[in-house]
Design a protein around this motif. Structure first.
Motif, mmCIF file in Angstrom:
data_model
loop_
_atom_site.group_PDB
_atom_site.id
_atom_site.type_symbol
_atom_site.label_atom_id
_atom_site.label_comp_id
_atom_site.label_asym_id
_atom_site.label_seq_id
_atom_site.Cartn_x
_atom_site.Cartn_y
_atom_site.Cartn_z
ATOM 1 N N ASP A 78 153.059 12.230 -11.243
ATOM 2 C CA ASP A 78 152.863 10.804 -11.476
ATOM 3 C C ASP A 78 151.973 10.585 -12.696
ATOM 4 O O ASP A 78 151.011 11.327 -12.904
ATOM 5 C CB ASP A 78 152.228 10.159 -10.241
ATOM 6 C CG ASP A 78 153.171 10.191 -9.046
ATOM 7 O OD1 ASP A 78 154.300 9.698 -9.175
ATOM 8 O OD2 ASP A 78 152.791 10.752 -7.994
ATOM 9 N N ARG A 134 163.370 11.874 -12.919
ATOM 10 C CA ARG A 134 163.381 12.753 -11.748
ATOM 11 C C ARG A 134 164.828 13.198 -11.582
ATOM 12 O O ARG A 134 165.743 12.496 -11.995
ATOM 13 C CB ARG A 134 162.887 12.097 -10.463
ATOM 14 C CG ARG A 134 161.457 11.558 -10.575
ATOM 15 C CD ARG A 134 160.994 11.031 -9.227
ATOM 16 N NE ARG A 134 159.718 10.358 -9.312
ATOM 17 C CZ ARG A 134 158.558 10.988 -9.219
ATOM 18 N NH1 ARG A 134 158.518 12.283 -9.014
ATOM 19 N NH2 ARG A 134 157.421 10.308 -9.290
ATOM 20 N N ASP A 219 150.444 7.514 -5.087
ATOM 21 C CA ASP A 219 150.323 8.494 -6.170
ATOM 22 C C ASP A 219 148.972 9.195 -6.121
ATOM 23 O O ASP A 219 148.862 10.392 -6.387
ATOM 24 C CB ASP A 219 150.473 7.801 -7.537
ATOM 25 C CG ASP A 219 151.899 7.312 -7.776
ATOM 26 O OD1 ASP A 219 152.785 7.633 -6.957
ATOM 27 O OD2 ASP A 219 152.122 6.608 -8.782
#
Ligand code: AMP
Ligand code: MG
Length: 337
Positions: A78, A134, A219
């Motif tokens: 992150d 991702r 996160d």
């Protein structure tokens, strides 16, 4: 000239490449603050601009040739800077030729399929650049760090037994091999940020009101698993950097440098593909010439027979030199008229 440029880019990205068969240990093996000695931010911005122009040109050719496809896989922790890479590196390309897909926690429908299914569904078409924000690598990253994700995948017991990660590495390598054989080129980028830089970026997301939307308490919780992620990334890089689809570790503590590196790896891939505009045969050329003459004959009173050819001719007359090669090649005009 192209070869020289290609060679320069190849040299620039070589330290970022994970040589197939080597063992990577993070954070020791790749420095998130590396910046290739030569570069200052000012030079870097100019370099990125040149890179973006180059990408735009190659993308047009990739689309025209319609044979190869490019898949960019972006992985990072992150606040690693994936969104910024996509925004900056792709800023010059035609949006019609690029598709971005972001992969989140899998849906019920996705969990009802094999683990590569949702990625396969979103592969780019030939001629296009697909970006995975991702990617299938989450299947050996977040799923490995939090094995309860594996339980949710409804797998038969034998698919979860010991050795699951090595099996997945092999399956992913084979899948990428299959894609490569089919004309796809993979650009696999791991944005490598330091723990301290992540802390600073999270705080900035809290401090700047316009960035609050990006902040997620989840996160920060994930940050507690830092070492496990470094381990999972190390294993992934060691096992899945292959001859046909190598990994590049992008030093990501400086955003401007990370963007240059990402652009350079993508440019290198496109130069390597060297897509060409399709050429027309002599016969097709003659046919085009015939159509051109018919269109010219339809020119209304007072209009030039061919406005484009006329503008080229007058530009040439003005500057005293030919403007572009394409003008004289006009179908059927020269040799076949
Ligand atoms: P973001 O990229 O911030 O929108 O977050 C997406 C979230 O989805 C991240 O926390 C990922 O870890 C999670 N995610 C992505 N792929 C998977 C997966 N295959 N299984 C479980 N979680 C995933
Ligand atoms: Mg997030």
């Amino acid at each position: 000239m192209v070869d020289e440029r290609a060679e320069r880019i190849r040299k620039f990205i070589r330290p970022l490449r994970v040589e197939p068969g080597t063992t990577v240990t993070l954070p020791a093996d790749f420095d998130p603050r590396y910046k290739a000695h030569i570069l200052k931010k000012k030079d870097g911005v100019a370099l990125l601009r040149t890179g973006i122009e180059l990408l735009a040109d190659y993308q047009r050719r990739l689309a025209a040739q319609d044979t190869y496809g490019v898949l960019v896989c972006l992985q990072a922790l992150d606040a690693g800077g994936k969104d910024g890479i996509i925004r900056h590196v792709m800023s010059g390309v035609n949006p019609q030729g690029v598709q971005v897909n972001s992969f989140k926690v899998p849906s019920a429908e996705e969990l009802d399929h094999d683990y590569l299914w949702r990625y396969a569904c979103r592969l780019p078409a030939r001629g296009n650049i697909g970006i995975f924000n991702r990617s299938h690598y989450e299947e050996v990253l977040v799923v490995r760090v939090h094995p309860e994700n594996l339980d949710r995948q409804k797998l038969p017991p034998e698919a979860k037994r010991k050795g699951v990660w090595n099996r997945r590495y092999n399956e992913i390598n084979e899948w990428e091999r299959y894609l490569t054989d089919n004309g796809y080129r993979l650009v696999k980028l791991f944005l490598n940020i330091s723990r301290e830089e992540q802390r600073a970026r999270f705080l900035k997301r809290i401090d700047v009101p316009e960035r609050n939307w990006k902040f997620s308490a989840a996160d920060v919780r994930e940050r507690e698993h830092w070492d496990e992620y470094q381990h999972a990334f190390s294993k992934m890089l060691s096992a899945t950097s292959t001859r046909w689809a190598p990994w590049y570790v992008i030093p990501a503590d400086r955003k401007w440098f990370a963007r240059i590196c990402a652009g350079a790896v993508l440019a290198h891939t496109l130069i390597d593909i060297d897509p060409r505009y399709p050429t027309v045969s002599a016969e097709e050329r003659r046919a085009l010439g015939a159509v051109a003459r018919r269109l010219e004959s339809e020119a209304p009173e007072g209009a030039p027979a061919d406005p484009y050819a006329m503008s080229i001719a007058s530009a040439e007359a003005g500057s005293g030199k030919p403007k572009k090669a394409q003008k004289s090649e006009r179908a059927g005009k020269t040799e076949n008229a």
